[in-house]
Design a protein around this motif. Sequence first.
Motif, mmCIF file in Angstrom:
data_model
loop_
_atom_site.group_PDB
_atom_site.id
_atom_site.type_symbol
_atom_site.label_atom_id
_atom_site.label_comp_id
_atom_site.label_asym_id
_atom_site.label_seq_id
_atom_site.Cartn_x
_atom_site.Cartn_y
_atom_site.Cartn_z
ATOM 1 N N PHE A 74 69.843 8.068 -6.038
ATOM 2 C CA PHE A 74 69.248 9.242 -5.405
ATOM 3 C C PHE A 74 67.975 9.678 -6.120
ATOM 4 C CE2 PHE A 74 68.781 13.866 -5.230
ATOM 5 C CZ PHE A 74 68.619 14.047 -3.867
ATOM 6 N N THR A 75 68.030 9.775 -7.443
ATOM 7 C CA THR A 75 66.870 10.231 -8.213
ATOM 8 C C THR A 75 65.713 9.250 -8.090
ATOM 9 O OG1 THR A 75 68.370 11.296 -9.759
ATOM 10 C CG2 THR A 75 66.103 10.984 -10.494
ATOM 11 N N ASP A 76 66.007 7.954 -8.127
ATOM 12 C CA ASP A 76 64.945 6.966 -7.980
ATOM 13 C C ASP A 76 64.286 7.053 -6.606
ATOM 14 O OD1 ASP A 76 65.162 5.923 -10.505
ATOM 15 O OD2 ASP A 76 66.427 4.241 -9.928
ATOM 16 N N ILE A 77 65.093 7.181 -5.555
ATOM 17 C CA ILE A 77 64.537 7.253 -4.200
ATOM 18 C C ILE A 77 63.655 8.486 -4.051
ATOM 19 C CG2 ILE A 77 65.126 7.601 -1.763
ATOM 20 C CD1 ILE A 77 67.618 5.868 -2.302
ATOM 21 N N VAL A 78 64.141 9.624 -4.533
ATOM 22 C CA VAL A 78 63.363 10.862 -4.428
ATOM 23 C C VAL A 78 62.075 10.766 -5.251
ATOM 24 C CG1 VAL A 78 63.353 13.316 -5.021
ATOM 25 C CG2 VAL A 78 65.318 12.325 -3.851
ATOM 26 N N THR A 79 62.164 10.227 -6.462
ATOM 27 C CA THR A 79 60.989 10.141 -7.330
ATOM 28 C C THR A 79 59.946 9.189 -6.760
ATOM 29 O OG1 THR A 79 62.379 10.578 -9.250
ATOM 30 C CG2 THR A 79 60.203 9.653 -9.672
ATOM 31 N N TYR A 80 60.364 7.951 -6.427
ATOM 32 C CA TYR A 80 59.413 6.994 -5.859
ATOM 33 C C TYR A 80 58.840 7.515 -4.543
ATOM 34 C CZ TYR A 80 61.256 3.457 -9.118
ATOM 35 O OH TYR A 80 61.636 2.775 -10.231
ATOM 36 N N GLY B 91 50.039 4.198 -3.245
ATOM 37 C CA GLY B 91 51.062 5.053 -2.648
ATOM 38 C C GLY B 91 52.052 4.267 -1.808
ATOM 39 N N ALA B 92 51.548 3.285 -1.046
ATOM 40 C CA ALA B 92 52.433 2.442 -0.232
ATOM 41 C C ALA B 92 53.361 1.614 -1.123
ATOM 42 C CB ALA B 92 51.601 1.542 0.659
ATOM 43 N N ALA B 93 52.873 1.191 -2.286
ATOM 44 C CA ALA B 93 53.721 0.440 -3.214
ATOM 45 C C ALA B 93 54.890 1.299 -3.700
ATOM 46 C CB ALA B 93 52.892 -0.045 -4.404
ATOM 47 N N LEU B 94 54.621 2.553 -4.028
ATOM 48 C CA LEU B 94 55.709 3.433 -4.463
ATOM 49 C C LEU B 94 56.680 3.725 -3.328
ATOM 50 C CD1 LEU B 94 53.751 5.846 -6.803
ATOM 51 C CD2 LEU B 94 55.441 4.142 -7.455
ATOM 52 N N LEU B 95 56.170 3.891 -2.129
ATOM 53 C CA LEU B 95 57.054 4.087 -0.971
ATOM 54 C C LEU B 95 57.888 2.828 -0.719
ATOM 55 C CD1 LEU B 95 54.668 6.039 1.417
ATOM 56 C CD2 LEU B 95 56.667 6.926 0.209
ATOM 57 N N THR B 96 57.304 1.656 -0.945
ATOM 58 C CA THR B 96 58.056 0.403 -0.838
ATOM 59 C C THR B 96 59.170 0.363 -1.873
ATOM 60 O OG1 THR B 96 56.086 -0.744 -0.035
ATOM 61 C CG2 THR B 96 57.853 -2.120 -0.926
ATOM 62 N N GLY B 97 58.876 0.822 -3.087
ATOM 63 C CA GLY B 97 59.911 0.899 -4.120
ATOM 64 C C GLY B 97 61.060 1.802 -3.711
#
Length: 158
Positions: free
Chosen positions: A117-123, A92-98
């Motif tokens: 925007f879509t990438d930030i919201v999805t990750y 989960g931290a890896a995706l939040l880092t992304g």
Amino acid sequence: MSAEGRADSAEEIEVRDPVSAPDAKGRPRRTTRRFPLFTRDTARPEGGGRAAPGDAPAPARQWPVLLVLGLVAVGLLITALDVFRVGTLLIGAALLTGAVLRWLLPGVGMLAVRSRFTDIVTYGALGLVIVLLALMAQPDPLLKIPFLKDALHFTVEN
């Protein structure tokens, strides 16, 4: 209309596509925002350029996605070694880092999949959900949400 007028109109380029108009040189040009029937190519997402100069080696140009994938791989390895909560927290931290990298950096290479925007919201959403589920996992959850227990008792009868 004279014969000359008819000859000039015959020389004009006929535009067959009803949503096209000729440009200054007479070639058909699309004047609509509708997508064409057949896609010829795809545009690179915003920020999808290299994360390092072009003369850098390939791994250095794609360091953001390699960082995220590396953290996910370590998280999966830790989970496989039977340390479930720590491993899933790391995933989960890896995706939040992304999500943070996608927000802060102008070019993130292959980490850019869709619009910024879509990438930030999805990750961010996936990372947050994985972290919350890891914190609520049994036995001995670190995060207890009281209304979830009531909802479970409401849906499952003893």
